[in-house]
Enzyme design. Structure first.
Site, PDB file in Angstrom:
ATOM      1  N   ASP A 267       0.803  -1.221   0.000  1.00  0.00           N
ATOM      2  CA  ASP A 267       0.000   0.000   0.000  1.00  0.00           C
ATOM      3  C   ASP A 267       0.838   1.274   0.000  1.00  0.00           C
ATOM      4  O   ASP A 267       0.426   2.291  -0.571  1.00  0.00           O
ATOM      5  CB  ASP A 267      -0.920   0.032   1.228  1.00  0.00           C
ATOM      6  CG  ASP A 267      -1.952  -1.078   1.182  1.00  0.00           C
ATOM      7  OD1 ASP A 267      -2.313  -1.489   0.071  1.00  0.00           O
ATOM      8  OD2 ASP A 267      -2.373  -1.539   2.257  1.00  0.00           O
ATOM      9  N   VAL A 268       2.002   1.236   0.615  1.00  0.00           N
ATOM     10  CA  VAL A 268       2.800   2.463   0.764  1.00  0.00           C
ATOM     11  C   VAL A 268       3.420   2.924  -0.545  1.00  0.00           C
ATOM     12  O   VAL A 268       4.018   3.998  -0.601  1.00  0.00           O
ATOM     13  CB  VAL A 268       3.902   2.262   1.836  1.00  0.00           C
ATOM     14  CG1 VAL A 268       3.280   1.956   3.189  1.00  0.00           C
ATOM     15  CG2 VAL A 268       4.886   1.169   1.419  1.00  0.00           C
TER      16      VAL A 268
END
Length: 475
Positions: A402-403
């Site tokens: 996600d990052v």
């Protein structure tokens, strides 16, 4: 003599508080974090010794020593044997133990007050009882919520429970349980009379409701929200301990609880900001409950051999490595350190980019890299390094998801929309080391993987990085 002992103990607790604050300050930077932990340990040991001379202790030294020995042995064995991948689980369990201790103090305080009321005439001190019972009840409520919530967090992190469990009307149920728990606390503080003990059934109801509330708060946690939730429960534990300290007139508990509560609260706010969540959203929303992304995925997954990725990095001028939880799972941090050294020997500028919520707890990736001996001056936070990606030849993403997902910038329907991300997609070339084609712990498809400048290196991170090392050594 009693007054003198109390003064000495309180003075010692004050010195302990100052040492805790000094230790926390040193923990804020990797180069001094180890000494900060040592200083905090000394402070805790000193506070424990002070407790033995506390005037309120009446010869229960054997039980105290026995408890310290049992706890010390368990902590020593588990801390030495825990794997780096299991560190978040250990943090969750230890936080749960602290909050359970606060709840136990609350229970003992409430029960002891009942015994005093039943056995003695306490008309002269009755006015002190309701506030004490109120504070003890609040501390018990918060402690039980943090305890059961931490246990659920541990079960999810350890794979013992499904990642997300939805309950219809959960917010309404949580609100009702919270109101009921607060009502029970108020009733406990006010039903006591000169000759009537606190209702034991009310005490049991309070603890059952608080425990259920903690479970329902934690059960819908999604993977992306785990660092925020762990920080939140840490803050609640400190708050519970502080309330119990006030209720029992123990300044050591008050100070240590306030320090932990303040640190946990600040960390929760920082984690929420890193995920573009408000604190109220973290506290009251359904964690991770959002629509799936509606943005159409363009492009295709393009696998590449580890050796080919290594060759590209070896001839690059600048490489940024982005670690994620997959790096911890594969225990590949030492191989990454070796790869970094080889690239630097070839004149490559290597840096590490750390997102605040990478991994399963705050600072997880920093600890992982420090364990492998990677120099601190190579490790940069999101705000420090994000502008450098556009001038970077190659980015190596190991186990992060996600990052680095660009939909956080573009797709308003995505659960992570608005979350600050690492700008990996802006680099000339991106290599993503991943075990398979799954969506990752949070269940969100990563559009970075399909971009024209991204290639996938499928396989176990340790083996893939080892293959990269072998390829570079042949040059």
């Amino acid at each position: 003599m009693t007054g003198l002992l109390q003064f000495i103990v309180n003075l010692g607790y004050f010195a302990t508080a100052i040492t805790f604050i000094f230790a926390l300050k040193r923990m804020s930077h990797p180069s001094t974090a180890r000494s900060g932990i040592v200083w905090a340990g000394y402070a805790m040991a000193f506070a424990t010794v002070l407790t033995f001379i506390h005037p309120a202790i009446h010869g229960n030294y054997f039980l105290m020593i026995f408890a310290i020995l049992i706890g010390g042995i368990i902590a020593n064995v588990t801390a030495k044997n825990v794997a780096m991948t299991d560190m978040p689980q250990m943090i969750a369990i230890y936080n749960g133990v602290g909050s359970a201790s606060a709840a136990c103090i609350a229970a003992i305080t409430l029960l002891r007050t009942g015994i005093l009321v039943e056995e003695h005439s306490i008309s002269g001190t009755f006015r002190e009882l309701p506030p004490m019972l109120l504070l003890a009840g609040i501390g018990g409520l918060i402690g039980l919520v943090s305890f059961t919530g931490s246990i659920i967090a541990w079960m999810k992190l350890d794979g013992r429970m499904n990642k997300v469990v939805r309950i219809k009307g959960r917010n309404a149920i949580n609100g009702a349980l919270l109101m009921a728990a607060i009502l029970f606390v108020i009733m406990l503080a006010n039903v006591t009379t000169h000759d009537t003990a606190p209702s034991y059934s009310l005490i049991i109801l309070l603890f059952v409701v608080a425990a259920a509330l903690g479970i329902l708060i934690a059960i819908p946690i999604g993977g992306a929200d785990m660092p925020v939730v762990i920080s939140l429960f840490n803050a609640l534990t400190g708050l519970a301990v502080a309330f119990e300290g006030i209720a029992t007139n123990n300044y050591g508990l008050v100070v240590s609880g306030m320090v932990v509560g303040a640190a946990g609260s600040l960390l929760t706010i920082l984690m929420a900001k890193a995920m573009n969540r408000s604190l109220s959203n973290v506290l009251f929303s359904n964690f991770g409950e959002a629509q799936a992304s509606t943005e159409e995925i363009a492009g295709s997954l393009k696998p590449v051999a580890a050796g080919d990725a290594a060759m590209t990095m070896a001839y690059a001028q600048k490489v940024i490595i982005i670690p994620g939880y997959g790096l911890a799972v594969a225990q590949a941090q030492h191989k990454v350190a070796e790869l970094t050294k080889l690239l630097e020997d070839k004149g490559v500028d290597v840096k590490f980019a750390i997102h605040p919520v990478a991994g399963r707890m705050p600072g997880h990736m920093n600890v992982l890299l420090a364990e492998a001996g990677i120099p601190y001056d190579l490790i940069f936070d999101l705000d420090e390094i994000n502008e450098e990606f556009k001038d970077t030849d190659a980015v190596l993403v190991i186990g992060a998801n996600d990052v680095v997902n660009p939909v956080a910038r573009t797709d308003k329907s995505s659960p992570i929309y608005g979350m600050p991300i690492l700008n990996a997609d802006m680099a000339k070339q991106v290599f993503v080391v991943k075990r398979g084609q799954g969506a990752g712990f949070s269940g969100i498809e990563n559009h970075l993987f399909y971009l024209d400048n991204t290639n996938m290196v499928y396989g176990d991170a340790q083996k893939m990085v080892n293959d990269m090392i072998a390829s570079i050594k042949t040059l």
